[in-house]
Design an enzyme around this catalytic site. Structure first.
Site, short mmCIF file in Angstrom:
data_model
loop_
_atom_site.label_atom_id
_atom_site.label_comp_id
_atom_site.label_asym_id
_atom_site.label_seq_id
_atom_site.Cartn_x
_atom_site.Cartn_y
_atom_site.Cartn_z
N CYS A 66 5.57 -2.03 8.79
CA CYS A 66 4.21 -2.11 8.25
C CYS A 66 4.41 -2.48 6.78
O CYS A 66 5.50 -2.92 6.40
CB CYS A 66 3.43 -0.81 8.46
SG CYS A 66 4.05 0.63 7.58
N HIS A 99 24.04 11.16 12.67
CA HIS A 99 23.82 12.60 12.52
C HIS A 99 22.54 13.10 13.20
O HIS A 99 22.50 14.21 13.71
CB HIS A 99 23.71 12.98 11.03
CG HIS A 99 25.00 12.83 10.29
ND1 HIS A 99 25.25 13.48 9.10
CD2 HIS A 99 26.11 12.10 10.54
CE1 HIS A 99 26.46 13.17 8.66
NE2 HIS A 99 27.00 12.31 9.51
C1 RB5 Z 1 -1.69 -2.42 5.51
O1 RB5 Z 1 -2.32 -3.17 4.53
C2 RB5 Z 1 -0.85 -1.28 4.96
O2 RB5 Z 1 -1.67 -0.30 4.47
C3 RB5 Z 1 0.07 -0.77 6.06
O3 RB5 Z 1 0.83 -1.82 6.52
C4 RB5 Z 1 1.12 0.27 5.69
O4 RB5 Z 1 1.72 0.01 4.47
C5 RB5 Z 1 0.79 1.66 5.88
O5 RB5 Z 1 1.65 2.54 5.68
#
Ligand code: RB5
Length: 151
Positions: A66, A99
């Site tokens: 993400c 681990h």
């Molecule tokens: C998306 O814009 C962002 O908030 C997401 O990808 C992430 O970083 C959340 O933890």
């Protein structure tokens, strides 16, 4: 070894690099979130695809991306038998498996560059859990915590 991967819009670009890299290492990898970019997708939806597949033992290891890696790891650790962490250094990527039997690695597409992400991924994939008493004991404690708190 079977590997799966997913990403939201924040990890979309880095995911392409990681898939190519994993394939170049000779592993099989399945992209569970697909190759369409969606600027409005939400990390819980994309992250849970990998977490659920690992929970169901459909794959051996998972990679979730993400923007920061934070949302991905929060989602993944809500699934039973998933041990996930953000690793933005190579040491943790290998040691986390050796681990802690980490089976999902979370990467932030807005945090690390391609080359570091590739090296981290390599360490994660080549590492194996070390079946020493102390590591097994700690894993059993994790399982107990899971039993008490994740129903
Ligand atoms: C998306 O814009 C962002 O908030 C997401 O990808 C992430 O970083 C959340 O933890």
């Amino acid at each position: 070894m079977k590997i799966c991967i997913s990403a939201d819009h924040g990890g979309f670009e880095l995911k392409k690099t990681i898939i190519q890299h994993v394939e170049s290492l000779g592993y099989q990898i399945e992209d569970l979130s697909g190759d369409k970019y969606d600027a409005n997708d939400d990390y819980p939806d994309t992250s849970k695809l990998v977490a659920d597949a690992i929970n169901k033992k459909l794959f051996d290891k998972g990679i979730i991306l993400c923007g920061s890696g934070v949302g991905a790891s929060v989602v993944a650790n809500k699934f039973k038998d998933v041990r996930a962490a953000i690793c933005h250094d190579t040491y943790s990527a290998g040691q986390g498996v050796e681990h802690d039997d980490m089976n999902v690695i979370c990467l932030g597409g807005r945090i690390i560059g391609e080359e570091l992400a590739k090296e981290i991924t390599t360490e994660f994939l080549k590492a194996n859990f070390i079946h020493e008493e102390r590591f097994i004991r700690r894993k059993e404690k994790l399982d107990q915590i899971e039993k008490e708190n994740l129903s």
